[in-house]
Enzyme design. Structure first.
Site, PDB file in Angstrom:
ATOM      1  N   ASP A 139      71.488  87.457   6.869  1.00  0.00           N
ATOM      2  CA  ASP A 139      70.911  86.008   6.646  1.00  0.00           C
ATOM      3  C   ASP A 139      71.745  85.014   7.305  1.00  0.00           C
ATOM      4  O   ASP A 139      71.400  84.056   7.909  1.00  0.00           O
ATOM      5  CB  ASP A 139      70.635  85.900   5.221  1.00  0.00           C
ATOM      6  CG  ASP A 139      69.479  86.942   4.432  1.00  0.00           C
ATOM      7  OD1 ASP A 139      68.278  86.324   4.545  1.00  0.00           O
ATOM      8  OD2 ASP A 139      69.801  87.763   4.397  1.00  0.00           O
TER       9      ASP A 139
ATOM     10  N   GLU B 203      55.377  62.422  18.139  1.00  0.00           N
ATOM     11  CA  GLU B 203      55.154  61.949  16.580  1.00  0.00           C
ATOM     12  C   GLU B 203      56.135  62.727  15.906  1.00  0.00           C
ATOM     13  O   GLU B 203      57.034  62.285  14.969  1.00  0.00           O
ATOM     14  CB  GLU B 203      53.821  62.044  16.306  1.00  0.00           C
ATOM     15  CG  GLU B 203      52.838  61.175  16.910  1.00  0.00           C
ATOM     16  CD  GLU B 203      53.104  59.779  16.441  1.00  0.00           C
ATOM     17  OE1 GLU B 203      53.384  59.460  15.478  1.00  0.00           O
ATOM     18  OE2 GLU B 203      52.875  58.928  17.524  1.00  0.00           O
TER      19      GLU B 203
ATOM     20  N   LEU C 251      65.885  85.840   8.270  1.00  0.00           N
ATOM     21  CA  LEU C 251      65.647  87.288   7.553  1.00  0.00           C
ATOM     22  C   LEU C 251      64.500  87.406   6.555  1.00  0.00           C
ATOM     23  O   LEU C 251      64.771  87.177   5.457  1.00  0.00           O
ATOM     24  CB  LEU C 251      67.131  88.110   7.336  1.00  0.00           C
ATOM     25  CG  LEU C 251      67.136  89.658   7.501  1.00  0.00           C
ATOM     26  CD1 LEU C 251      68.465  90.058   7.052  1.00  0.00           C
ATOM     27  CD2 LEU C 251      66.048  90.121   6.198  1.00  0.00           C
ATOM     28  N   ASP C 252      63.489  87.549   6.850  1.00  0.00           N
ATOM     29  CA  ASP C 252      62.346  87.662   5.900  1.00  0.00           C
ATOM     30  C   ASP C 252      62.240  88.950   5.460  1.00  0.00           C
ATOM     31  O   ASP C 252      61.994  90.045   6.397  1.00  0.00           O
ATOM     32  CB  ASP C 252      61.143  87.358   6.854  1.00  0.00           C
ATOM     33  CG  ASP C 252      59.765  87.186   5.858  1.00  0.00           C
ATOM     34  OD1 ASP C 252      59.783  86.862   4.931  1.00  0.00           O
ATOM     35  OD2 ASP C 252      58.663  87.779   6.380  1.00  0.00           O
TER      36      ASP C 252
ATOM     37  N   THR D 180      64.592  90.013   2.814  1.00  0.00           N
ATOM     38  CA  THR D 180      65.909  90.469   2.582  1.00  0.00           C
ATOM     39  C   THR D 180      66.179  91.684   1.474  1.00  0.00           C
ATOM     40  O   THR D 180      66.870  92.453   1.645  1.00  0.00           O
ATOM     41  CB  THR D 180      66.536  89.275   2.226  1.00  0.00           C
ATOM     42  OG1 THR D 180      66.473  88.307   3.036  1.00  0.00           O
ATOM     43  CG2 THR D 180      68.050  89.425   1.763  1.00  0.00           C
TER      44      THR D 180
ATOM     45  N   THR E  64      52.849  91.341  -2.172  1.00  0.00           N
ATOM     46  CA  THR E  64      54.243  91.645  -2.596  1.00  0.00           C
ATOM     47  C   THR E  64      54.740  92.867  -3.122  1.00  0.00           C
ATOM     48  O   THR E  64      53.829  93.547  -3.778  1.00  0.00           O
ATOM     49  CB  THR E  64      54.530  90.401  -3.362  1.00  0.00           C
ATOM     50  OG1 THR E  64      56.224  90.590  -3.621  1.00  0.00           O
ATOM     51  CG2 THR E  64      53.940  90.428  -4.718  1.00  0.00           C
TER      52      THR E  64
ATOM     53  N   HIS F 131      58.053  90.717  -5.734  1.00  0.00           N
ATOM     54  CA  HIS F 131      57.725  89.618  -6.459  1.00  0.00           C
ATOM     55  C   HIS F 131      56.393  89.464  -6.934  1.00  0.00           C
ATOM     56  O   HIS F 131      55.710  88.353  -7.274  1.00  0.00           O
ATOM     57  CB  HIS F 131      57.917  88.198  -5.528  1.00  0.00           C
ATOM     58  CG  HIS F 131      59.049  88.104  -4.806  1.00  0.00           C
ATOM     59  ND1 HIS F 131      60.130  87.725  -5.415  1.00  0.00           N
ATOM     60  CD2 HIS F 131      59.382  88.285  -3.392  1.00  0.00           C
ATOM     61  CE1 HIS F 131      61.294  88.021  -4.658  1.00  0.00           C
ATOM     62  NE2 HIS F 131      60.758  88.086  -3.605  1.00  0.00           N
TER      63      HIS F 131
ATOM     64  N   LYS G  75      53.443  91.187   6.476  1.00  0.00           N
ATOM     65  CA  LYS G  75      52.242  91.402   6.037  1.00  0.00           C
ATOM     66  C   LYS G  75      51.128  90.794   7.182  1.00  0.00           C
ATOM     67  O   LYS G  75      49.891  91.333   7.174  1.00  0.00           O
ATOM     68  CB  LYS G  75      52.007  90.594   4.596  1.00  0.00           C
ATOM     69  CG  LYS G  75      52.795  91.314   3.730  1.00  0.00           C
ATOM     70  CD  LYS G  75      52.809  90.328   2.259  1.00  0.00           C
ATOM     71  CE  LYS G  75      53.629  90.902   1.189  1.00  0.00           C
ATOM     72  NZ  LYS G  75      54.877  90.494   1.406  1.00  0.00           N
TER      73      LYS G  75
ATOM     74  N   ASP H 150      58.460  80.990   5.468  1.00  0.00           N
ATOM     75  CA  ASP H 150      57.896  82.334   5.648  1.00  0.00           C
ATOM     76  C   ASP H 150      56.409  82.314   6.096  1.00  0.00           C
ATOM     77  O   ASP H 150      55.998  83.488   6.686  1.00  0.00           O
ATOM     78  CB  ASP H 150      57.750  82.914   4.309  1.00  0.00           C
ATOM     79  CG  ASP H 150      58.967  82.832   3.337  1.00  0.00           C
ATOM     80  OD1 ASP H 150      59.971  83.601   3.749  1.00  0.00           O
ATOM     81  OD2 ASP H 150      59.100  82.537   2.123  1.00  0.00           O
TER      82      ASP H 150
END
Length: 272
Positions: free
Chosen positions: A51, A74, A83-84, A86, A159, A162, A188, A211
């Site tokens: 990470d 703008e 690092l998605d 972890t 998940t 979580h 996912k 994410d």
């Protein structure tokens, strides 16, 4: 407008290259055998050496090439997750892991890159590892083959690490034929665009804007939809709250079916 488009495509091209380099860092840390794991807030919220090194590499590379990144026209903002997935990375579930770089303009996700460092890792010792998926709204998404779940099948991805009662109750309300519990928001969304799942349901706070920004673009570029549990479009301007406090609901097709099955009690429990 032409100048803005040129900047965007330069940024996407840079993000593609930088994501591939970050994926190499992710693989190198595993190979070296020292993950350097620390707990950020709890035992399920981890950070590794990968990470930290990937984050440093991504941010320094972008800063060198685009020193005024958040003020172009703008408002152009880049959301990075080095690092998605972890927790899955620390447990050896390497196909769950992604590197995410999302680009937003005036609060709307418009371009994104997803690198899978360990794509193809189960194909044997001589396999070529990794792939990079990228997309731009209005242009399309590339680096994968679009597939759909068979008609009439309701396969939910949610998940792995979580979960809570809100999540399980919402998944149950979808009357699924199967439930896939995996890590990583990027992973996912890849399941949705490759025909492994029909809806991504996460009825809980937890995931953040970094994410969802890049994965949302890939999904929207091929006709899908990602919102919070209430059906609200997510915002990505630089001052927005980082937490997606009202969860995530995403589908490649048939969004209205899944949105209509979210219980009111769950909506009442999740404040946008």
């Amino acid at each position: 407008m032409a100048s803005s488009n040129t900047v965007l495509m330069r940024l996407v091209a840079s993000a593609y290259s930088i994501a591939q380099k970050a994926g190499m860092i992710v693989r190198r840390v595993i190979a070296e055998g020292d993950l350097g794991i620390v707990e950020k807030t709890c035992a399920t919220d981890l950070q590794t050496k990968a990470d930290r090194l990937a984050q440093m590499s991504i941010c320094s590379s972008l800063a060198r090439k685009f020193p005024k990144l958040t003020i172009i026209g703008e408002e152009l903002v880049v959301w990075v997750d080095p690092l998605d997935g972890t927790k899955e990375y620390t447990e050896g579930l390497l196909d769950n892991v992604t590197v995410l770089i999302g680009i937003a303009y005036e609060g709307k996700a418009i371009a994104g890159v997803i690198n899978q460092p360990y794509y193809n890792y189960e194909a044997g010792p001589d396999a070529v590892l990794g792939r990079t998926i990228w997309g731009v709204l209005g242009l399309g998404a590339f680096g994968f083959q679009l597939k759909e779940v068979p008609a009439g099948k309701h396969i939910i991805t949610t998940t792995r690490s979580h979960s809570n009662k809100l999540v399980t109750d919402c998944v149950t309300a979808m009357n699924p034929d199967a439930v896939l519990q995996v890590g990583g928001a990027g992973n996912k969304i890849i399941q949705l665009i490759e025909g492994k799942a029909s809806a991504y349901v996460f009825a809980s706070p937890g995931c953040k804007k970094w994410d969802t920004c890049a994965p949302e673009v890939i999904l929207h570029a091929v006709g899908g939809k990602l919102t919070d549990i209430h059906g609200n479009v997510l915002q990505y301007h630089k001052d927005v709250k980082h937490m997606n406090s009202a969860g995530v609901l995403a589908t490649l097709r048939n969004y209205d079916y899944y949105a209509s099955r979210v219980p009111e009690s769950i909506k009442n429990a999740l404040v946008p």
